[in-house]
Design a protein around this motif. Structure first.
Motif, PDB file in Angstrom:
ATOM      1  N   LEU A 113      -3.779 -18.034   3.136  1.00 53.70           N
ATOM      2  CA  LEU A 113      -3.693 -17.202   4.332  1.00 53.70           C
ATOM      3  C   LEU A 113      -2.800 -15.988   4.109  1.00 53.70           C
ATOM      4  O   LEU A 113      -3.142 -14.873   4.514  1.00 53.70           O
ATOM      5  CB  LEU A 113      -3.162 -18.041   5.500  1.00 53.70           C
ATOM      6  N   ALA A 114      -1.673 -16.202   3.459  1.00 56.85           N
ATOM      7  CA  ALA A 114      -0.759 -15.079   3.218  1.00 56.85           C
ATOM      8  C   ALA A 114      -1.413 -14.023   2.339  1.00 56.85           C
ATOM      9  O   ALA A 114      -1.357 -12.822   2.639  1.00 56.85           O
ATOM     10  CB  ALA A 114       0.530 -15.588   2.574  1.00 56.85           C
ATOM     11  N   ALA A 115      -2.046 -14.458   1.245  1.00 56.23           N
ATOM     12  CA  ALA A 115      -2.695 -13.497   0.339  1.00 56.23           C
ATOM     13  C   ALA A 115      -3.827 -12.761   1.043  1.00 56.23           C
ATOM     14  O   ALA A 115      -3.982 -11.543   0.905  1.00 56.23           O
ATOM     15  CB  ALA A 115      -3.209 -14.222  -0.903  1.00 56.23           C
ATOM     16  N   PRO A 162      -4.337   4.504  -8.795  1.00 50.43           N
ATOM     17  CA  PRO A 162      -3.028   3.891  -8.518  1.00 50.43           C
ATOM     18  C   PRO A 162      -3.047   2.999  -7.288  1.00 50.43           C
ATOM     19  O   PRO A 162      -2.349   1.989  -7.231  1.00 50.43           O
ATOM     20  CB  PRO A 162      -2.099   5.099  -8.319  1.00 50.43           C
ATOM     21  N   GLY A 163      -3.870   3.384  -6.285  1.00 55.92           N
ATOM     22  CA  GLY A 163      -3.976   2.541  -5.102  1.00 55.92           C
ATOM     23  C   GLY A 163      -4.536   1.165  -5.420  1.00 55.92           C
ATOM     24  O   GLY A 163      -4.105   0.157  -4.846  1.00 55.92           O
ATOM     25  N   VAL A 164      -5.493   1.110  -6.358  1.00 55.82           N
ATOM     26  CA  VAL A 164      -6.058  -0.183  -6.769  1.00 55.82           C
ATOM     27  C   VAL A 164      -4.972  -1.046  -7.412  1.00 55.82           C
ATOM     28  O   VAL A 164      -4.831  -2.237  -7.104  1.00 55.82           O
ATOM     29  CB  VAL A 164      -7.235   0.047  -7.743  1.00 55.82           C
ATOM     30  N   VAL A 165      -4.200  -0.433  -8.309  1.00 55.37           N
ATOM     31  CA  VAL A 165      -3.143  -1.191  -8.997  1.00 55.37           C
ATOM     32  C   VAL A 165      -2.081  -1.657  -8.010  1.00 55.37           C
ATOM     33  O   VAL A 165      -1.636  -2.812  -8.043  1.00 55.37           O
ATOM     34  CB  VAL A 165      -2.520  -0.328 -10.113  1.00 55.37           C
ATOM     35  N   VAL A 166      -1.660  -0.759  -7.113  1.00 63.49           N
ATOM     36  CA  VAL A 166      -0.626  -1.118  -6.135  1.00 63.49           C
ATOM     37  C   VAL A 166      -1.121  -2.230  -5.211  1.00 63.49           C
ATOM     38  O   VAL A 166      -0.390  -3.178  -4.900  1.00 63.49           O
ATOM     39  CB  VAL A 166      -0.203   0.122  -5.325  1.00 63.49           C
ATOM     40  N   ALA A 167      -2.373  -2.128  -4.770  1.00 59.94           N
ATOM     41  CA  ALA A 167      -2.916  -3.156  -3.882  1.00 59.94           C
ATOM     42  C   ALA A 167      -2.985  -4.506  -4.586  1.00 59.94           C
ATOM     43  O   ALA A 167      -2.654  -5.548  -3.997  1.00 59.94           O
ATOM     44  CB  ALA A 167      -4.303  -2.738  -3.401  1.00 59.94           C
ATOM     45  N   ALA A 190      -3.785  -8.832   1.822  1.00 57.07           N
ATOM     46  CA  ALA A 190      -4.817  -8.060   1.122  1.00 57.07           C
ATOM     47  C   ALA A 190      -5.659  -7.249   2.093  1.00 57.07           C
ATOM     48  O   ALA A 190      -6.168  -6.177   1.746  1.00 57.07           O
ATOM     49  CB  ALA A 190      -5.701  -9.001   0.310  1.00 57.07           C
ATOM     50  N   SER A 191      -5.826  -7.765   3.325  1.00 54.76           N
ATOM     51  CA  SER A 191      -6.639  -7.033   4.296  1.00 54.76           C
ATOM     52  C   SER A 191      -6.023  -5.678   4.634  1.00 54.76           C
ATOM     53  O   SER A 191      -6.745  -4.732   4.962  1.00 54.76           O
ATOM     54  CB  SER A 191      -6.816  -7.868   5.562  1.00 54.76           C
ATOM     55  N   GLY A 192      -4.682  -5.570   4.551  1.00 53.31           N
ATOM     56  CA  GLY A 192      -4.036  -4.287   4.860  1.00 53.31           C
ATOM     57  C   GLY A 192      -4.472  -3.165   3.948  1.00 53.31           C
ATOM     58  O   GLY A 192      -5.018  -2.155   4.416  1.00 53.31           O
ATOM     59  N   PRO A 193      -4.236  -3.296   2.619  1.00 50.64           N
ATOM     60  CA  PRO A 193      -4.670  -2.208   1.736  1.00 50.64           C
ATOM     61  C   PRO A 193      -6.178  -2.015   1.725  1.00 50.64           C
ATOM     62  O   PRO A 193      -6.661  -0.899   1.545  1.00 50.64           O
ATOM     63  CB  PRO A 193      -4.150  -2.652   0.363  1.00 50.64           C
ATOM     64  N   LEU A 194      -6.933  -3.101   1.909  1.00 54.55           N
ATOM     65  CA  LEU A 194      -8.394  -2.947   1.923  1.00 54.55           C
ATOM     66  C   LEU A 194      -8.838  -2.110   3.115  1.00 54.55           C
ATOM     67  O   LEU A 194      -9.647  -1.179   2.973  1.00 54.55           O
ATOM     68  CB  LEU A 194      -9.061  -4.322   1.950  1.00 54.55           C
ATOM     69  N   VAL A 195      -8.342  -2.430   4.293  1.00 58.77           N
ATOM     70  CA  VAL A 195      -8.721  -1.661   5.483  1.00 58.77           C
ATOM     71  C   VAL A 195      -8.232  -0.220   5.358  1.00 58.77           C
ATOM     72  O   VAL A 195      -8.947   0.735   5.698  1.00 58.77           O
ATOM     73  CB  VAL A 195      -8.158  -2.332   6.746  1.00 58.77           C
ATOM     74  N   GLY A 196      -6.982  -0.051   4.876  1.00 65.31           N
ATOM     75  CA  GLY A 196      -6.484   1.303   4.679  1.00 65.31           C
ATOM     76  C   GLY A 196      -7.332   2.095   3.705  1.00 65.31           C
ATOM     77  O   GLY A 196      -7.619   3.276   3.928  1.00 65.31           O
ATOM     78  N   GLY A 197      -7.747   1.452   2.614  1.00 72.01           N
ATOM     79  CA  GLY A 197      -8.613   2.131   1.652  1.00 72.01           C
ATOM     80  C   GLY A 197      -9.960   2.491   2.239  1.00 72.01           C
ATOM     81  O   GLY A 197     -10.510   3.571   1.965  1.00 72.01           O
ATOM     82  N   VAL A 198     -10.508   1.618   3.068  1.00 67.38           N
ATOM     83  CA  VAL A 198     -11.806   1.905   3.697  1.00 67.38           C
ATOM     84  C   VAL A 198     -11.686   3.095   4.651  1.00 67.38           C
ATOM     85  O   VAL A 198     -12.561   3.971   4.690  1.00 67.38           O
ATOM     86  CB  VAL A 198     -12.315   0.649   4.431  1.00 67.38           C
ATOM     87  N   VAL A 199     -10.613   3.139   5.437  1.00 70.38           N
ATOM     88  CA  VAL A 199     -10.416   4.266   6.356  1.00 70.38           C
ATOM     89  C   VAL A 199     -10.294   5.571   5.584  1.00 70.38           C
ATOM     90  O   VAL A 199     -10.915   6.593   5.937  1.00 70.38           O
ATOM     91  CB  VAL A 199      -9.164   4.026   7.223  1.00 70.38           C
ATOM     92  N   TRP A 200      -9.487   5.541   4.507  1.00 70.61           N
ATOM     93  CA  TRP A 200      -9.355   6.756   3.694  1.00 70.61           C
ATOM     94  C   TRP A 200     -10.682   7.156   3.069  1.00 70.61           C
ATOM     95  O   TRP A 200     -11.053   8.332   3.054  1.00 70.61           O
ATOM     96  CB  TRP A 200      -8.322   6.509   2.598  1.00 70.61           C
ATOM     97  N   LEU A 201     -11.420   6.179   2.564  1.00 69.75           N
ATOM     98  CA  LEU A 201     -12.691   6.477   1.936  1.00 69.75           C
ATOM     99  C   LEU A 201     -13.691   7.042   2.934  1.00 69.75           C
ATOM    100  O   LEU A 201     -14.423   7.994   2.637  1.00 69.75           O
ATOM    101  CB  LEU A 201     -13.253   5.207   1.290  1.00 69.75           C
ATOM    102  N   ARG A 202     -13.711   6.462   4.132  1.00 65.57           N
ATOM    103  CA  ARG A 202     -14.651   6.959   5.141  1.00 65.57           C
ATOM    104  C   ARG A 202     -14.345   8.412   5.506  1.00 65.57           C
ATOM    105  O   ARG A 202     -15.254   9.232   5.651  1.00 65.57           O
ATOM    106  CB  ARG A 202     -14.583   6.076   6.384  1.00 65.57           C
TER     107      ARG A 202
END
Length: 611
Positions: free
Chosen positions: A149-151, A86-91, A155-167
């Motif tokens: 720039l906006a995209a 679901p995180g992938v779809v939401v992102a 996009a960097s927000g969910p990506l960084v959040g996902g990386v922190v959760w994954l780590r």
């Protein structure tokens, strides 16, 4: 599909592909670690079961100090899947929404230009389309760069959040696996101790597992080892670690590690790649059922010598940067491609000159601001073309109307000049004055039309139509039911009524009627006569400039066909309408003004009209 929708779908789909690919790779890695954890936990459980069985066969209880298998799960893969997919779809949806919002903001100037273009007519050609330009910030960048720039930033927000959760997930799973590996080695350590003490061989503990390795060296020189350790011992020419000292008791509370010397460690690393020094070697000396003793060495194996979270950082951080750049590029490409119709419209508009004729800009098959802009530009060009045609026709008609009195005046003067002795000079002067008066009236009408064409909507004060109508009591029967206030210029409204009364007087048999009335929202002025009326087919054409119906051409005393055209222009300029109806009735309708108590000239707005 609209431009904004195309940008959002393109950015969202690409983000979905990128995020899903990364999620699949990460899910496979987490699944592999989880499978290893479960395998390690199962190996420790098997060793514990072997200890129980050995104690049961010996008819003795298992020492209380021996630990049982690990209970519970370190991590639920179902929870990982519940969060990950679901995180992938939401992102991806978030990226699509940001791209849509960016495109919507970027296309706002297009809509603003369309609104302005819709208001441009032949009478407002001095107006220019104002495009708002921001002098600071990213507002000065192109639409495509702003969308990119906006995209990318969002996009960097969910990506960084996902990386922190994954780590954190990988780190927790690594800690759980290290604990399971240590527990499995200790289970084997205790199981071997129980088996040998109760007279069982070391082989009761699984010798084929790769979760741990063990080497049992008996005091009589015999060696019992796990399968892979035995192969290494064969290459080494014997056991790696020393024989036990004579002992008759077991200290079940003693869990000790053996310090392997550097030379032995070097041989172990060569012959046993699984061996890692920090993992440790558990050591215990126990008596055996045969009267001897044995030294138990259990090698704790690390599947991951180092925490893979650090290695994950080396892959994920560049991956996040690459994904952000890719998403920004997709948004830039989609925006640029979607805005190509605007460029084509600009190129086509730049090629349209004053003699455009039927030339129009192409309309894209979308339903968005770009398509609406093309439609509005074409409508504006239609209006300008119609105005240009009307202007050319107006000039031709004006030239024709001016030529008649000028020709008549010239003829009269030339004849008199050729025969001065025979000329009736008072009659010549009278004819010249009449022709000059016709020229003056026609010229004034033309100038008034020109002013009406170029003027903005009227913004004068409040005028009571009942008062305007009262001034015509000597020429017509005036009827009113009270004040009929409108906003406008009294002189122009008087000219409107005068033209209508003049027209009605020329065509009436015996009576002309002027009527004013008002409702809550409108004020109405009607002029009627008892003449033959206007055919239904001509009730629109009669307001065209220089238009005179056949009957009026015979009966008009010098009319140029501009009176009704002027009346209609004045009505339109005051926000109203003028139409011709049945029974020779002309009706002018205006928005009713709020009564202020005083008219434009300071007189009472509610004065009773003459009857």
């Amino acid at each position: 599909m609209s431009t904004k929708a195309r940008i959002a779908v393109a950015a969202g789909l690409i983000a979905l592909v990128v995020f899903a690919a990364g999620a699949v790779w990460l899910r496979l890695g987490i699944g592999e670690m989880y499978d290893g954890y479960e395998k390690t936990k199962a190996a420790g459980g098997e060793a514990y079961e072997a200890a129980l069985e050995a104690a049961g066969r010996a008819g003795k209880p298992l020492p209380d100090v021996i630990q049982g298998p690990i209970a519970g799960e370190a991590l639920s893969l179902a929870k990982v899947d519940w969060f990950l997919w679901p995180g992938v779809v939401v992102a991806a949806a978030l990226v699509g929404f940001v791209a849509w919002a960016s495109a919507a903001g970027a296309l706002r100037p297009v809509e603003w230009m369309r609104w302005q273009a819709a208001e441009i007519t032949a009478g407002t050609l001095d107006r220019r389309i104002d495009v708002p330009v921001r002098k600071l910030g990213i507002g000065r960048l192109s639409i495509a760069l702003r969308a990119a720039l906006a995209a990318a930033l969002i996009a960097s927000g969910p990506l960084v959040g996902g990386v922190v959760w994954l780590r954190d997930t990988v780190n927790d799973l690594y800690d759980a696996r290290v604990g399971a590996e240590a527990n499995a080695a200790l289970q084997a350590y205790d199981a071997l101790s129980v088996a040998l003490t109760f007279g069982e061989p070391a082989s009761v503990v699984n010798r084929y597992t790769d979760v741990f390795l063990y080497e049992v060296v008996h005091s009589d020189g015999r060696v019992e080892s796990s399968d892979r350790m035995a192969a290494a011992e064969e290459a080494n020419g014997g056991p790696f670690l020393p024989k036990p000292r004579p002992t008759t008791t077991v200290d079940w509370h003693r869990y000790a590690t053996y310090d392997v010397d550097e030379a032995t460690s070097a041989r172990l690393r060569v012959l046993l790649p699984e061996f890692v020094d920090p993992a440790g070697v558990w050591s215990r000396e126990v008596p055996t059922g045969s009267g001897g003793s044995a030294a138990i060495y259990v090698f704790e194996i690390r599947a991951f010598p180092e925490n893979p979270a650090a290695a994950t950082d080396d892959l994920l951080i560049p991956g996040v940067l690459a994904a952000v750049v890719l998403i920004g590029f997709v948004a830039w490409f989609a925006t640029t491609r979607s805005l190509r119709p605007v460029g084509r419209i600009r190129e086509q508009a730049s090629e349209i000159g004053s003699q455009a004729g039927e030339s129009r800009v192409s309309q894209p098959p979308t339903r968005d601001a770009v398509a609406r802009l093309a439609t509005t530009l074409n409508e504006m060009l239609d209006r300008l073309e119609s105005s240009a045609k009307a202007q050319r026709q107006f000039i031709a008609d004006a030239a024709h109307e001016l030529r008649s009195p000028i020709s008549g005046l010239r003829t009269v003067l030339e004849v008199a000049a050729d025969h001065p002795g025979q000329a009736d000079w008072p009659a010549v002067v009278g004819d010249a004055v009449l022709d000059t008066q016709r020229l003056q009236d026609l010229t004034e009408d033309l100038l008034l039309l020109a002013r009406l064409d170029s003027a903005l909507p009227s913004s004068g004060g409040q005028v009571d139509l009942a008062e305007v109508a009262a001034a015509y009591g000597a020429r017509a029967e005036v009827r009113c039911d009270g004040p009929a206030p409108v906003m406008g210029e009294a002189k122009q409204l008087d000219r409107l009524l005068r033209n209508l009364v003049d027209n009605a007087t020329r065509h009436a048999v015996s009576r002309v009627t002027v009527t004013t009335r008002s409702t809550e929202d409108t004020a109405v002025l009607e002029v009627a006569d008892d003449g033959p009326g206007i055919p239904e087919a001509d009730r629109i054409r009669v307001f065209d400039r220089f238009t005179r119906l056949d009957e009026s051409r015979d009966s008009d005393a010098g009319g140029a066909g501009l009176g009704l055209a002027i009346a209609r222009e004045i009505a339109v300029r005051h926000g109203g309408t003028l139409v011709a109806g049945d029974h020779a009735v002309f009706t002018a309708t205006f928005p009713r003004a709020r009564e202020s108590g005083k008219g434009e000239d300071g007189s009472s707005a509610g004065k009773t009209c003459q009857k």
